[in-house]
Structures are given as C-alpha cells and as structure tokens.
Design a protein around this motif. Structure first.
Motif, short mmCIF file in Angstrom:
data_model
loop_
_atom_site.label_atom_id
_atom_site.label_comp_id
_atom_site.label_asym_id
_atom_site.label_seq_id
_atom_site.Cartn_x
_atom_site.Cartn_y
_atom_site.Cartn_z
N VAL A 169 0.86 -1.18 0.00
CA VAL A 169 0.00 0.00 0.00
C VAL A 169 0.90 1.23 0.00
N VAL A 170 0.68 2.10 -0.96
CA VAL A 170 1.45 3.35 -1.07
C VAL A 170 0.55 4.48 -0.62
N LEU A 171 1.01 5.26 0.37
CA LEU A 171 0.28 6.44 0.83
C LEU A 171 0.96 7.66 0.23
N LEU A 172 0.35 8.21 -0.81
CA LEU A 172 0.86 9.42 -1.46
C LEU A 172 0.13 10.61 -0.85
N SER A 173 0.86 11.48 -0.16
CA SER A 173 0.22 12.56 0.57
C SER A 173 0.76 13.92 0.14
N TYR A 174 -0.15 14.87 0.11
CA TYR A 174 0.19 16.25 -0.24
C TYR A 174 0.00 17.13 0.99
N SER A 175 1.01 17.92 1.33
CA SER A 175 0.90 18.92 2.39
C SER A 175 0.44 18.29 3.70
N GLY A 176 -0.70 18.76 4.27
CA GLY A 176 -1.18 18.23 5.54
C GLY A 176 -1.57 16.77 5.49
N GLY A 177 -1.75 16.22 4.30
CA GLY A 177 -2.01 14.79 4.18
C GLY A 177 -0.88 13.95 4.72
N ALA A 178 0.32 14.53 4.82
CA ALA A 178 1.47 13.80 5.37
C ALA A 178 1.27 13.47 6.84
N GLN A 179 0.62 14.37 7.58
CA GLN A 179 0.34 14.09 9.00
C GLN A 179 -0.54 12.86 9.12
N VAL A 180 -1.51 12.75 8.23
CA VAL A 180 -2.43 11.62 8.26
C VAL A 180 -1.76 10.34 7.77
N SER A 181 -0.97 10.44 6.73
CA SER A 181 -0.34 9.24 6.17
C SER A 181 0.63 8.61 7.16
N THR A 182 1.42 9.43 7.85
CA THR A 182 2.35 8.86 8.83
C THR A 182 1.60 8.24 10.01
N GLY A 183 0.43 8.78 10.31
CA GLY A 183 -0.35 8.22 11.41
C GLY A 183 -1.10 6.96 11.05
N ALA A 184 -1.31 6.71 9.76
CA ALA A 184 -2.10 5.56 9.32
C ALA A 184 -1.26 4.29 9.17
N VAL A 185 0.05 4.40 9.21
CA VAL A 185 0.93 3.26 8.93
C VAL A 185 0.65 2.09 9.86
N ASP A 186 0.56 2.34 11.16
CA ASP A 186 0.36 1.25 12.11
C ASP A 186 -0.96 0.52 11.88
N GLU A 187 -2.03 1.27 11.62
CA GLU A 187 -3.34 0.65 11.41
C GLU A 187 -3.32 -0.23 10.16
N LEU A 188 -2.69 0.23 9.09
CA LEU A 188 -2.60 -0.57 7.87
C LEU A 188 -1.79 -1.83 8.09
N SER A 189 -0.69 -1.69 8.82
CA SER A 189 0.14 -2.87 9.10
C SER A 189 -0.60 -3.88 9.96
N ARG A 190 -1.34 -3.37 10.94
CA ARG A 190 -2.05 -4.25 11.87
C ARG A 190 -3.25 -4.92 11.21
N GLU A 191 -4.04 -4.16 10.46
CA GLU A 191 -5.28 -4.69 9.90
C GLU A 191 -5.06 -5.50 8.62
#
Length: 306
Positions: A169-191
């Motif tokens: 899964v690639v999280l491509l984030s623009y601007s403030g989306g980077a805050q969300v993408s870095t926070g979503a990594v654990d949930e994606l790995s876990r689920e």
C-alpha cells in the motif's frame, strides 16, 4: 482600525468554533454517535487503474492537502491521480479518502458547509487546517490516527484489497495529508499486514508518529516550498535535537530519503502539480511529479514482485 479589529475578532471566533467542531467530530467517532461514511457517490468507483481481477503491483491511496472537500479529487481537479493512473496501469489508485474527517464525511455533503461554500469558502480551508493540528496534537493523535487509518482500510477492502495478500500500500500525501499518512501506517500494518510506502509531497507533519513499520518514506520537496519548511521549524519533533521522535528514528534507521523537485512551490502556478509550469526540457511540474512517484513505487516493489 475598527475594521481590522472586526476582521481579527471574526477570525479569532472562527478559529475557536473550528477547534470545537474538529474535536466534536473525533468525539462522535470515538463514542460511536455516528457511523463513518463508506458509500461513494453514484459513478465514483472505489479504485481506478489496474483491473480488480488480477493483483496490482500496489494499491496507491492519495491523501490530498487542505483543499480536500469531497470524495472526488479537488485540489487540481484530479490531474495528479489521473497522471499516475495513465503512467502506471499496474497500480490501483484510490483518491476518495477524507484525511480531515474522522467520520469520512466530505464537507460539501454537509448542509451548513454547502451554505458556507457559497458565502465564505475560506472557512472550508480553515476547517481542514484545524483538523491537521488536531491530528498532530498528542492528546488526540492516537485516536485520529486510528480513525483515518480505519477509513483507509475500509476503502481498500471495498476496492478489492485481498486479505492476507501482502500487496503493498502506497500512501501518497500532499501537504497536511502527510500528517495523516504517517499516522495511518500502524493501522494498515495491523489490519492488513501490508507493506506500506509513504511518499510525501511538500509534507506538513509534526514528526511524532511512529514509522518503525513503514518500508520507506520519500520526502519530495523543494527549496522554494515555504510551507513544508515552516512545518520543519514549528514542530520540535522534526528538529534533529529530538533524536527519539518518530521522524528522527526513521531517519536514523535509513528509512527516509529526500528527492528535490526544484524549483516547484507548495501552491500556485509553479506548484508541484502545476500542468502549466515547465522545466527546461519542456516537462511540466505535474508530469515530473507523477513520473517521480511512479518511479519510486516501481523502484521499491517491481523487482521483488517479478
């Protein structure tokens, strides 16, 4: 002078109200007052690009900047997503995730915000700015990360992501989306037990999220990007002094690489995604950015999937 005071007073009140509304949505998610939105508008697929009947190289989720207000891509009319799909038909691409809504509810689908859109469009951007700082606040960050991480997981499953497939899964984030993408990594790995690649485009984030489970982070930036640079100044976890922050631990582990996209700016006619600004060789900024993203994904995963 009185006019200026009125403007400042109105802005201050708007910020206070926005702060309360942003926290209310997270509270509504946490106690189950409202269910997260999963259905998309008629005619909008859960993913585009590679067909669902065979495994793609990767699923790419685009997390837009603060201009994201609806399920359809908004900042550039969807041009970046379209360019990635056109250049990399082996990817399945999702652009509907709402990075600034724990309930996955687009602003333009809410009656009050639809009214404001016609009369005070600036407040729509202000809402998403405040949500970015809520996502970065240590009091709310774990819950916000879980909420948007779950939203991404649900959208991936609806887009056909096969359980246990280990498709990246690639999280491509623009601007403030980077805050969300870095926070979503654990949930994606876990689920999903999925390998996760983060590509930040002018990333504005606080550097606090744990990135130990990420395959790699690519920071696409430019010396002309003042907003990205402000983020590196105002958040202490981004400073080299704070060696134990999530961002600096990832850098020390060799998981962060920087790619310069000179002379692009964060927004405006010379932005990373401008179709009119061109380089010396005639390539547009939009094409150069899309080509860079595609090359990084292929560099990370094409060889190992052969």
């Amino acid at each position: 002078m009185n006019g200026l005071l009125l403007v400042l007073g109105g802005l201050g009140l708007a910020l206070i109200l926005e702060g309360l509304l942003a926290r209310y949505e997270l509270l509504a998610y946490s106690v189950g007052w409202r269910a997260s939105t999963t259905e998309l508008p008629d005619g909008l697929p859960y993913a585009r690009g590679a067909p669902a009947d065979r495994p793609p190289l990767a699923y790419l989720v685009y997390l837009d900047g603060i201009g994201k207000r609806q399920f359809r891509d908004t900042r550039d009319g969807g041009q970046l997503v379209q360019a990635v799909i056109a250049g990399a038909p082996e990817l399945r691409v999702l652009g509907q995730v709402q990075p600034y809504s724990p309930l996955a509810a687009p602003l333009t689908d809410r009656p009050v915000w639809a009214w404001l859109r016609r009369r005070a469009g600036l407040l729509l951007f202000l809402h998403n700015v405040v949500q970015t700082f809520v996502a970065a606040d240590r009091r709310y960050r774990p819950l916000y990360n879980q909420a948007v991480g779950r939203q991404i997981v649900v959208q991936l499953r609806l887009a056909g992501y096969p359980a246990g497939s280990k498709i990246p899964v690639v999280l491509l984030s623009y601007s403030g989306g980077a805050q969300v993408s870095t926070g979503a990594v654990d949930e994606l790995s876990r689920e999903l037990s999925a390998p996760v690649l983060v590509i930040m485009l002018g990333g504005f984030h606080n550097g606090a999220n744990d990135l130990s489970r990420v395959d790699h982070v690519y920071q696409l930036t430019s010396s002309k990007d003042r907003i990205e640079r402000v983020g590196s100044w105002i958040f202490p976890q981004r400073w080299p002094l704070f060696r134990r922050s999530g961002w600096n631990r990832a850098r020390q582990a060799g998981k962060v690489s920087v790619r310069l996209l000179e002379p692009a700016t964060h927004v405006g006619p010379r932005s990373y995604i401008s179709p009119t600004a061109v380089l010396d060789d005639g390539t547009s900024h939009l094409t150069r950015t899309a080509d860079t993203v595609i090359a990084l994904v292929r560099e990370c995963y094409a060889v190992e999937r052969r």
